[in-house]
Design an enzyme around this catalytic site. Structure first.
Site, PDB file in Angstrom:
ATOM      1  N   HIS A   1      -3.483   1.395  -6.977  1.00 26.25           N
ATOM      2  CA  HIS A   1      -2.057   1.289  -7.306  1.00 26.25           C
ATOM      3  C   HIS A   1      -1.800   0.761  -8.713  1.00 26.25           C
ATOM      4  CE1 HIS A   1      -1.207   2.610  -3.366  1.00 26.25           C
ATOM      5  NE2 HIS A   1      -0.984   1.467  -2.751  1.00 26.25           N
TER       6      HIS A   1
ATOM      7  N   HIS B   1       6.693   3.662  -2.625  1.00 24.97           N
ATOM      8  CA  HIS B   1       5.963   2.919  -1.590  1.00 24.97           C
ATOM      9  C   HIS B   1       6.859   2.148  -0.609  1.00 24.97           C
ATOM     10  CE1 HIS B   1       2.524   0.663   0.041  1.00 24.97           C
ATOM     11  NE2 HIS B   1       1.740   1.421  -0.684  1.00 24.97           N
TER      12      HIS B   1
ATOM     13  N   GLU C   1       3.766   8.249   1.523  1.00 27.21           N
ATOM     14  CA  GLU C   1       3.746   8.255   0.050  1.00 27.21           C
ATOM     15  C   GLU C   1       3.311   9.630  -0.440  1.00 27.21           C
ATOM     16  OE1 GLU C   1       1.064   4.864  -1.002  1.00 27.21           O
ATOM     17  OE2 GLU C   1       1.244   4.522   1.144  1.00 27.21           O
TER      18      GLU C   1
HETATM   19  C1  BGC Z   1      -2.759   2.218   0.737  1.00 27.92           C
HETATM   20  C2  BGC Z   1      -3.414   1.144   1.558  1.00 27.92           C
HETATM   21  C3  BGC Z   1      -3.114  -0.190   0.931  1.00 27.92           C
HETATM   22  C4  BGC Z   1      -1.623  -0.370   0.855  1.00 27.92           C
HETATM   23  C5  BGC Z   1      -1.257  -1.655   0.170  1.00 27.92           C
HETATM   24  C6  BGC Z   1      -1.299   1.949   0.686  1.00 27.92           C
HETATM   25  O1  BGC Z   1      -0.691   2.898  -0.139  1.00 27.92           O
HETATM   26  O2  BGC Z   1      -3.010   3.497   1.290  1.00 27.92           O
HETATM   27  O3  BGC Z   1      -4.810   1.353   1.620  1.00 27.92           O
HETATM   28  O4  BGC Z   1      -3.686  -1.226   1.677  1.00 27.92           O
HETATM   29  O5  BGC Z   1      -1.057   0.688   0.133  1.00 27.92           O
HETATM   30  O6  BGC Z   1       0.043  -2.003   0.445  1.00 27.92           O
END
Ligand code: BGC
Length: 381
Positions: A133, A207, A343
């Protein structure tokens, strides 16, 4: 960089409030904003979009995020279907990417490294051995510039930020935007876009954690989900794709006919540090680059239905496996699986699978535009 659908008929973009009455209260449609607080001395603003059907969306310039979506339910009430916190100060400390805009690259990059034009790049490692991320301080941890909008489709806010070359290890200065519009068709439209001055991977992701029974109403395991995907990307123990694009037939990831999220949940049990649950990228059917409906989520208690349409190749279906009983808005408790994320995105680690069949090119080049459209449409069953 701005997309014509939203901007050709843009009739007003103002620094002040649009759609506010003289006494400061909101008119039935429009956008109102104000200071929400500050983070380390930086002012943070919040905005409310409202349509004529009683739907409201709260946005914040920290992380260019959604903090609430209030939608009518089948009993004439209004339900907030988004997990979040009452004060901005709680976000940096407690949020697990709640509602935010994730970038420059959402999801994982193997070992935080990739090659481009014969040069190796090393990104911040912030998730086991991998980059997740956008790194230690991704797009979700900055206050973005914000402009209130009144478009032909409805009220909105345009968030923008300039991500300098070298940020978290990425090459090129990236000019990024996330535009939110609430329409009279009860759609929350999100358009993410970017340009660069040097070649860079780019995969900006939204998200929000959804719970159509209402945030804090318990787990999402009894909600019903359809995902239009024939394949998914199997992963290794660190959640990195193996490269295979496997068929969902006969697996718990077959959501094509629709099923309750809980029905095959036991297929992914907790194991050591892995809390279990769904955390998978599905390869969406239909033409990449064309906005098409790819998912439908519904809750039988409230009757609320949300469909998602996108132009992207993939969708990460994540069942809030790391939620840990934290306290959220209004004292609500967000237990494990108390919200889910859908997402839309390019497949995880696409930058290391360039040229492989079925994988899209996530390299953004100078003179070209990155574009990602996501439409959330709400209705009552
Ligand atoms: C991911 C997860 C991660 C989470 C964190 C998601 O987009 O797929 O693996 O733990 O984000 O908030």
């Amino acid at each position: 960089m701005r997309h014509p659908i939203l901007f050709v008929l843009l009739c007003l973009a103002a620094g002040g409030s649009v759609g506010c009455k003289g006494d400061g209260s909101m008119s039935s449609q429009g956008v109102g904003g104000g200071v929400w607080g500050d983070l380390s001395g930086v002012r943070v603003q919040r905005f409310t979009l409202r349509n004529g059907n009683g739907m409201e969306v709260d946005l914040c310039d920290y992380g260019a995020m959604v903090t609430s979506v209030r939608v009518p339910d089948r009993n004439g009430g209004s339900v907030d279907v988004v997990l979040g916190f009452d004060s901005i100060g709680e976000y940096p400390e407690k949020s697990q990417y709640f509602g935010c805009t994730v970038g420059r690259v959402g999801n994982r990059i193997a070992g935080g490294s990739f090659e481009l034009d014969g040069q190796s790049y090393s990104l911040a490692i912030n998730n086991g051995p991998n980059h997740l991320h956008g790194g230690e301080r991704g797009f979700d941890k900055y206050v973005w510039n914000a402009t209130e909008l009144l478009t032909s489709r409805g009220p909105g806010v345009r968030f923008s930020r300039s991500s300098p070359a070298g940020e978290e290890g990425y090459p090129g200065t990236l000019e990024a935007e996330a535009v939110y519009v609430l329409t009279e068709n009860d759609e929350l439209v999100i358009e993410m876009s970017a340009t660069t001055d040097a070649r860079t991977p780019c995969n900006i992701v939204h998200h929000t954690y959804w719970n159509l029974g209402g945030h804090g109403s318990g787990t999402v395991l009894d909600e019903t989900l359809i995902i239009d995907a024939d394949r998914y990307t199997p992963v290794d123990a660190t959640l990195l794709p193996t490269g295979e694009l496997a068929l969902v037939d006969g697996t718990p990831l077959d959501f094509r006919a629709g099923k309750s999220i809980g029905s095959d949940f036991g297929a992914f049990p907790a194991n050591g540090d892995d809390p279990g649950g769904f955390d998978h990228n599905l390869c969406l059917n239909g033409e990449v680059g064309t906005v098409r409906e790819v998912a439908r989520l519904s809750d039988s208690k409230t009757g609320i239905v949300m469909t998602i349409s996108t132009d992207q190749p993939g969708i990460q279906f994540y069942t809030g496996n790391f939620l840990n009983g934290m306290m959220g808005k209004g004292g609500a408790i967000y237990e494990q699986n108390g919200g889910l994320c859908l997402e839309t995105q390019a497949f995880p680690d696409s930058i290391n699978h360039r040229g492989e069949a079925g994988w899209s090119d996530v390299v953004l080049r100078p003179g070209t535009d990155y574009r990602h459209v996501m439409v959330h449409r709400f209705s009552i069953d």
